[in-house]
Design a protein around this motif. Structure first.
Motif, PDB file in Angstrom:
ATOM      1  N   LYS A 151       0.830  -1.205   0.000  1.00 37.83           N
ATOM      2  CA  LYS A 151       0.000   0.000   0.000  1.00 37.83           C
ATOM      3  C   LYS A 151       0.860   1.248   0.000  1.00 37.83           C
ATOM      4  CE  LYS A 151      -4.446  -1.000   2.047  1.00 37.83           C
ATOM      5  NZ  LYS A 151      -5.325  -0.710   3.178  1.00 37.83           N
ATOM      6  N   PHE A 152       1.925   1.208   0.800  1.00 35.71           N
ATOM      7  CA  PHE A 152       2.832   2.348   0.875  1.00 35.71           C
ATOM      8  C   PHE A 152       3.499   2.587  -0.475  1.00 35.71           C
ATOM      9  CE2 PHE A 152       7.147   3.997   1.636  1.00 35.71           C
ATOM     10  CZ  PHE A 152       6.810   5.232   2.151  1.00 35.71           C
ATOM     11  N   MET A 153       3.954   1.513  -1.106  1.00 30.73           N
ATOM     12  CA  MET A 153       4.630   1.651  -2.393  1.00 30.73           C
ATOM     13  C   MET A 153       3.656   2.114  -3.473  1.00 30.73           C
ATOM     14  SD  MET A 153       7.756   1.169  -1.843  1.00 30.73           S
ATOM     15  CE  MET A 153       8.474   0.942  -3.437  1.00 30.73           C
ATOM     16  N   ASP A 154       2.427   1.601  -3.442  1.00 31.07           N
ATOM     17  CA  ASP A 154       1.445   2.036  -4.423  1.00 31.07           C
ATOM     18  C   ASP A 154       1.121   3.514  -4.254  1.00 31.07           C
ATOM     19  OD1 ASP A 154       1.269  -0.430  -5.630  1.00 31.07           O
ATOM     20  OD2 ASP A 154      -0.433  -1.076  -4.411  1.00 31.07           O
ATOM     21  N   ARG A 155       0.955   3.951  -3.035  1.00 33.16           N
ATOM     22  CA  ARG A 155       0.659   5.355  -2.771  1.00 33.16           C
ATOM     23  C   ARG A 155       1.848   6.220  -3.166  1.00 33.16           C
ATOM     24  NH1 ARG A 155      -1.077   7.455   3.096  1.00 33.16           N
ATOM     25  NH2 ARG A 155       0.860   6.406   3.569  1.00 33.16           N
ATOM     26  N   ARG A 156       3.039   5.711  -2.905  1.00 37.89           N
ATOM     27  CA  ARG A 156       4.241   6.459  -3.257  1.00 37.89           C
ATOM     28  C   ARG A 156       4.361   6.615  -4.775  1.00 37.89           C
ATOM     29  NH1 ARG A 156      10.314   5.189  -1.045  1.00 37.89           N
ATOM     30  NH2 ARG A 156      11.272   6.983  -2.023  1.00 37.89           N
ATOM     31  N   LYS A 157       4.096   5.534  -5.512  1.00 42.29           N
ATOM     32  CA  LYS A 157       4.133   5.615  -6.971  1.00 42.29           C
ATOM     33  C   LYS A 157       3.088   6.600  -7.486  1.00 42.29           C
ATOM     34  CE  LYS A 157       5.857   1.012  -8.078  1.00 42.29           C
ATOM     35  NZ  LYS A 157       5.528  -0.273  -8.722  1.00 42.29           N
ATOM     36  N   PHE A 158       1.903   6.554  -6.886  1.00 42.57           N
ATOM     37  CA  PHE A 158       0.838   7.461  -7.295  1.00 42.57           C
ATOM     38  C   PHE A 158       1.238   8.914  -7.069  1.00 42.57           C
ATOM     39  CE2 PHE A 158      -2.852  10.002  -5.997  1.00 42.57           C
ATOM     40  CZ  PHE A 158      -3.567   9.983  -7.188  1.00 42.57           C
ATOM     41  N   LEU A 159       1.764   9.209  -5.889  1.00 42.27           N
ATOM     42  CA  LEU A 159       2.148  10.586  -5.587  1.00 42.27           C
ATOM     43  C   LEU A 159       3.310  11.047  -6.465  1.00 42.27           C
ATOM     44  CD1 LEU A 159       1.803  10.556  -1.708  1.00 42.27           C
ATOM     45  CD2 LEU A 159       0.286  11.634  -3.369  1.00 42.27           C
ATOM     46  N   LYS A 160       4.238  10.150  -6.738  1.00 42.66           N
ATOM     47  CA  LYS A 160       5.359  10.493  -7.608  1.00 42.66           C
ATOM     48  C   LYS A 160       4.851  10.783  -9.020  1.00 42.66           C
ATOM     49  CE  LYS A 160       9.152   8.109  -7.004  1.00 42.66           C
ATOM     50  NZ  LYS A 160      10.203   7.068  -7.145  1.00 42.66           N
ATOM     51  N   GLY A 161       3.916   9.975  -9.485  1.00 39.85           N
ATOM     52  CA  GLY A 161       3.337  10.198 -10.809  1.00 39.85           C
ATOM     53  C   GLY A 161       2.586  11.505 -10.885  1.00 39.85           C
ATOM     54  N   MET A 162       1.862  11.845  -9.827  1.00 36.69           N
ATOM     55  CA  MET A 162       1.138  13.119  -9.802  1.00 36.69           C
ATOM     56  C   MET A 162       2.102  14.295  -9.825  1.00 36.69           C
ATOM     57  SD  MET A 162      -2.024  12.481  -9.990  1.00 36.69           S
ATOM     58  CE  MET A 162      -2.763  14.021  -9.523  1.00 36.69           C
ATOM     59  N   THR A 185       5.188  18.528 -15.497  1.00 37.25           N
ATOM     60  CA  THR A 185       5.129  18.532 -16.961  1.00 37.25           C
ATOM     61  C   THR A 185       4.091  19.519 -17.466  1.00 37.25           C
ATOM     62  OG1 THR A 185       5.764  16.206 -16.974  1.00 37.25           O
ATOM     63  CG2 THR A 185       4.807  17.067 -18.983  1.00 37.25           C
ATOM     64  N   LEU A 186       2.941  19.532 -16.851  1.00 37.71           N
ATOM     65  CA  LEU A 186       1.901  20.479 -17.261  1.00 37.71           C
ATOM     66  C   LEU A 186       2.317  21.919 -16.987  1.00 37.71           C
ATOM     67  CD1 LEU A 186      -1.331  18.632 -16.125  1.00 37.71           C
ATOM     68  CD2 LEU A 186      -0.502  18.978 -18.444  1.00 37.71           C
ATOM     69  N   GLY A 187       3.036  22.138 -15.896  1.00 39.57           N
ATOM     70  CA  GLY A 187       3.521  23.481 -15.588  1.00 39.57           C
ATOM     71  C   GLY A 187       4.502  23.980 -16.624  1.00 39.57           C
ATOM     72  N   VAL A 188       5.401  23.121 -17.053  1.00 36.68           N
ATOM     73  CA  VAL A 188       6.378  23.503 -18.083  1.00 36.68           C
ATOM     74  C   VAL A 188       5.668  23.719 -19.409  1.00 36.68           C
ATOM     75  CG1 VAL A 188       8.333  22.659 -19.437  1.00 36.68           C
ATOM     76  CG2 VAL A 188       8.336  22.398 -16.963  1.00 36.68           C
ATOM     77  N   ALA A 189       4.736  22.843 -19.738  1.00 38.96           N
ATOM     78  CA  ALA A 189       4.028  22.973 -21.012  1.00 38.96           C
ATOM     79  C   ALA A 189       3.209  24.251 -21.072  1.00 38.96           C
ATOM     80  CB  ALA A 189       3.124  21.759 -21.224  1.00 38.96           C
ATOM     81  N   ALA A 190       2.709  24.703 -19.943  1.00 39.92           N
ATOM     82  CA  ALA A 190       1.893  25.915 -19.926  1.00 39.92           C
ATOM     83  C   ALA A 190       2.741  27.171 -20.084  1.00 39.92           C
ATOM     84  CB  ALA A 190       1.107  25.989 -18.622  1.00 39.92           C
ATOM     85  N   THR A 191       3.999  27.119 -19.699  1.00 43.05           N
ATOM     86  CA  THR A 191       4.846  28.313 -19.765  1.00 43.05           C
ATOM     87  C   THR A 191       5.622  28.427 -21.070  1.00 43.05           C
ATOM     88  OG1 THR A 191       6.670  27.172 -18.660  1.00 43.05           O
ATOM     89  CG2 THR A 191       5.125  28.377 -17.269  1.00 43.05           C
ATOM     90  N   VAL A 192       5.756  27.340 -21.818  1.00 40.36           N
ATOM     91  CA  VAL A 192       6.534  27.362 -23.054  1.00 40.36           C
ATOM     92  C   VAL A 192       5.672  27.923 -24.172  1.00 40.36           C
ATOM     93  CG1 VAL A 192       7.702  25.926 -24.763  1.00 40.36           C
ATOM     94  CG2 VAL A 192       7.927  25.393 -22.340  1.00 40.36           C
ATOM     95  N   LYS A 193       6.226  28.901 -24.902  1.00 33.75           N
ATOM     96  CA  LYS A 193       5.518  29.486 -26.031  1.00 33.75           C
ATOM     97  C   LYS A 193       5.687  28.571 -27.248  1.00 33.75           C
ATOM     98  CE  LYS A 193       6.007  34.343 -24.835  1.00 33.75           C
ATOM     99  NZ  LYS A 193       6.519  35.640 -25.299  1.00 33.75           N
ATOM    100  N   PRO A 194       4.665  28.442 -28.054  1.00 26.11           N
ATOM    101  CA  PRO A 194       4.810  27.626 -29.260  1.00 26.11           C
ATOM    102  C   PRO A 194       5.753  28.304 -30.250  1.00 26.11           C
ATOM    103  CG  PRO A 194       2.645  28.639 -29.197  1.00 26.11           C
ATOM    104  CD  PRO A 194       3.316  28.950 -27.895  1.00 26.11           C
ATOM    105  N   ALA A 195       6.555  27.515 -30.918  1.00 22.10           N
ATOM    106  CA  ALA A 195       7.502  28.045 -31.895  1.00 22.10           C
ATOM    107  C   ALA A 195       6.753  28.420 -33.163  1.00 22.10           C
ATOM    108  CB  ALA A 195       8.559  27.006 -32.214  1.00 22.10           C
TER     109      ALA A 195
END
Length: 59
Positions: free
Chosen positions: A4-15, A21-31
């Protein structure tokens, strides 16, 4: 308990990775290409070689 601990840890790491990734994608201007960089290049040329090849397909 450990799984359970490892599953929760994987989930939080994935989040965290997804959020970063979404934060970087939102700040990058399209070329965008500059007007002078746009090249109207005709990649297809009907040469004698192609004409002979097409004619051989019809025969």
């Amino acid at each position: 308990m450990k799984t359970k601990f490892m599953d929760r840890r994987k989930f939080l790491k994935g989040m965290a990775v997804t959020g970063a990734t979404l934060g970087v994608a939102a700040t990058v201007k399209p070329a965008m290409a500059k007007e002078s960089e746009v090249v109207n290049e005709n990649l297809y040329r009907e040469t004698e070689h192609f004409k002979k090849y097409y004619k051989s397909l019809r025969d």
